[in-house]
Scaffold this active site. Structure first.
Site, PDB file in Angstrom:
ATOM      1  N   ALA A 175       0.827  -1.216   0.000  1.00 19.76           N
ATOM      2  CA  ALA A 175       0.000   0.000   0.000  1.00 19.76           C
ATOM      3  C   ALA A 175       0.861   1.266   0.000  1.00 19.76           C
ATOM      4  O   ALA A 175       0.470   2.284  -0.562  1.00 19.76           O
ATOM      5  CB  ALA A 175      -0.940  -0.002   1.204  1.00 19.76           C
ATOM      6  N   VAL A 205      -4.385   9.416   0.055  1.00 24.80           N
ATOM      7  CA  VAL A 205      -3.057  10.018   0.243  1.00 24.80           C
ATOM      8  C   VAL A 205      -1.912   9.078  -0.111  1.00 24.80           C
ATOM      9  O   VAL A 205      -0.768   9.311   0.261  1.00 24.80           O
ATOM     10  CB  VAL A 205      -2.878  10.557   1.682  1.00 24.80           C
ATOM     11  CG1 VAL A 205      -3.938  11.603   1.985  1.00 24.80           C
ATOM     12  CG2 VAL A 205      -2.936   9.436   2.713  1.00 24.80           C
ATOM     13  N   LYS A 206      -2.196   8.036  -0.855  1.00 20.62           N
ATOM     14  CA  LYS A 206      -1.117   7.125  -1.241  1.00 20.62           C
ATOM     15  C   LYS A 206      -0.284   7.752  -2.377  1.00 20.62           C
ATOM     16  O   LYS A 206      -0.661   8.784  -2.932  1.00 20.62           O
ATOM     17  CB  LYS A 206      -1.706   5.768  -1.634  1.00 20.62           C
ATOM     18  CG  LYS A 206      -2.410   5.069  -0.446  1.00 20.62           C
ATOM     19  CD  LYS A 206      -1.437   4.638   0.633  1.00 20.62           C
ATOM     20  CE  LYS A 206      -2.005   4.402   2.006  1.00 20.62           C
ATOM     21  NZ  LYS A 206      -2.992   3.378   2.176  1.00 20.62           N
ATOM     22  N   ASN A 207       0.851   7.116  -2.718  1.00 18.60           N
ATOM     23  CA  ASN A 207       1.757   7.693  -3.726  1.00 18.60           C
ATOM     24  C   ASN A 207       1.044   7.997  -5.031  1.00 18.60           C
ATOM     25  O   ASN A 207       1.369   8.962  -5.724  1.00 18.60           O
ATOM     26  CB  ASN A 207       2.923   6.731  -4.001  1.00 18.60           C
ATOM     27  CG  ASN A 207       3.890   6.629  -2.833  1.00 18.60           C
ATOM     28  OD1 ASN A 207       3.744   7.348  -1.839  1.00 18.60           O
ATOM     29  ND2 ASN A 207       4.867   5.747  -2.940  1.00 18.60           N
ATOM     30  N   LEU A 208       0.077   7.140  -5.384  1.00 19.66           N
ATOM     31  CA  LEU A 208      -0.789   7.387  -6.537  1.00 19.66           C
ATOM     32  C   LEU A 208      -2.210   7.221  -6.020  1.00 19.66           C
ATOM     33  O   LEU A 208      -2.490   6.283  -5.278  1.00 19.66           O
ATOM     34  CB  LEU A 208      -0.507   6.379  -7.654  1.00 19.66           C
ATOM     35  CG  LEU A 208      -1.312   6.609  -8.944  1.00 19.66           C
ATOM     36  CD1 LEU A 208      -0.365   6.756 -10.133  1.00 19.66           C
ATOM     37  CD2 LEU A 208      -2.299   5.492  -9.199  1.00 19.66           C
TER      38      LEU A 208
END
Ligand SMILES: *Cc1c(COP(=O)(O)O)cnc(C)c1O
Length: 374
Positions: free
Chosen positions: A160, A186-189
């Site tokens: 994740a 709010v993850k990298n993508l």
């Protein structure tokens, strides 16, 4: 909060590259919001980005782990080796299969599991191991891989945090492991909400595609042209909406910006905190990683946490140990290293809206809060 609020006062917020609104508008106007061609285009583009033959889109990272575990045959009576120090979603996905978590320790300098700790935790009931790629850092279990294979134990990665990171020459997800990504806010993508499984075989891909669509096996066109449909097996409502897929599609071309910016911010913190007494960095192997978090360990974390909040810095804790949570009390065991880490870890604000000035301000505030320079 408004646009003049300093970024270090904010918890992580999604970062948009610019084309998202237009791409979503087109999908809204087209009027098909379920699993569509847009979702399938997103699957193909992610697979190409990772360098793998296939990827299966689902509603969330949690759904990715749930379907991956089911596809690996995990169910009641099975144990899954997992670090206690992860987001509670990892554990809930194990419970959703009817399996039991076997909590293990992580290494204090990385917050990642180590091969020895995994090997020691294996019992006759173990059917899977779930390494959590903490902060985005790849985990190498190759030293125990053949032993795991011999015992029929699957490795299912909770990646994740790790979209875009490298494991050797390949991207995480491109190493042949069953890998689960989250495309939460709010993850990298981000897809707004979303997730993706990288399956190991075409059969596993087909199983996950069936699981995510209520057990129905047929394309959208096939379903529309027929008076019936076939429910082949157990399934869940886990397909990724075209609206969410459109956000992810618009994010992918800008991912290089994400990679560069997140590495630059992480290194800026490292430089700014160099030599700070009583502050230990959790290392993400930044040269090979698209960092997701910036975590430090401090003594007196409760005091430091309150001082930082009082100074207007949006600090957090990733994560309170799961083996101490009431929901998972049944599987509690003594994990002194994790319990100590649970009292020391502190996440500094880390997101792509921040500037290097923001980083310097946070680092200076942390030094004061930990008694440096007095
Ligand atoms: C975000 C996250 C998940 C869950 O992903 P969702 O898309 O929110 O369901 C699982 N594990 C970790 C470590 C995460 O950070």
């Amino acid at each position: 909060m408004n646009s003049s609020t300093p970024e270090y006062r904010r918890n992580a917020t999604p970062f948009l590259h610019g084309q998202e609104t237009e791409t979503v508008s087109r999908v809204l106007a087209a009027g098909q919001y379920g699993h569509t061609e847009v979702t399938e285009e997103f699957e193909r583009k992610v697979a190409a980005f990772l360098g793998v033959p296939d990827a299966v889109a689902v509603t969330s990272g949690t759904a990715a782990m749930h379907t991956a575990l089911l596809a690996a045959g995990i169910g009641p009576g099975h144990e899954v080796v997992v670090p206690s120090l992860t987001f509670c979603a990892t554990i809930q996905a194990i419970l959703a299969c009817g399996a039991a978590p076997r909590f293990i320790e992580v290494a204090p300098h990385t917050l990642c599991v180590e091969p020895d700790a995994v090997a020691e935790a294996i019992t006759p009931a173990t059917r899977a191991v779930m390494p959590v790629l903490f902060g985005g850092r790849a985990i190498d279990l190759s030293g125990i891989r053949s032993a795991l294979d011999r015992q029929g134990i699957a490795v299912i990665e909770d990646a994740a945090h790790a979209f875009g990171s490298y494991s050797g020459p390949a991207r995480v997800g491109g190493t042949g492991d069953l890998t689960c990504f989250s495309f939460g806010p709010v993850k990298n993508l981000t897809c707004g909400q979303g997730g993706m499984v990288v399956p190991r075989t075409p059969e596993e891909a087909a199983t996950i595609r069936r699981l995510r669509l209520l057990g129905v096996v047929a394309s959208q066109a096939e379903r529309q042209a027929a008076t019936s449909y076939h429910v082949e097996a157990f399934g869940l409502r886990y397909q990724l909406s075209s609206i969410n897929a459109a956000i992810g599609l618009a994010q992918l071309p800008g991912f290089k910006t994400t990679e560069v910016k997140r590495q630059r911010l992480w290194r800026a913190y490292r430089t700014a905190l160099h030599g700070a007494k009583g502050v230990t960095l959790v290392d993400v192997d930044v040269d090979h990683t698209v960092p997701h978090l910036f975590v430090v360990r401090v003594a007196d974390r409760e005091v430091v946490f309150r001082r930082m909040l009082a100074a207007g810095i949006a600090v957090g804790v990733h994560y309170p140990p799961n083996h101490l949570q009431p929901a998972f009390a049944q599987w509690r065991r003594s994990l002194p290293v994790t319990e100590q880490l649970g009292r020391e870890i502190l996440s500094l604000p880390f997101h792509q809206h921040m500037t290097e000035d923001d980083i310097h301000h946070v680092a200076a505030t942390l030094k004061r809060a930990t008694g440096n320079g007095r």
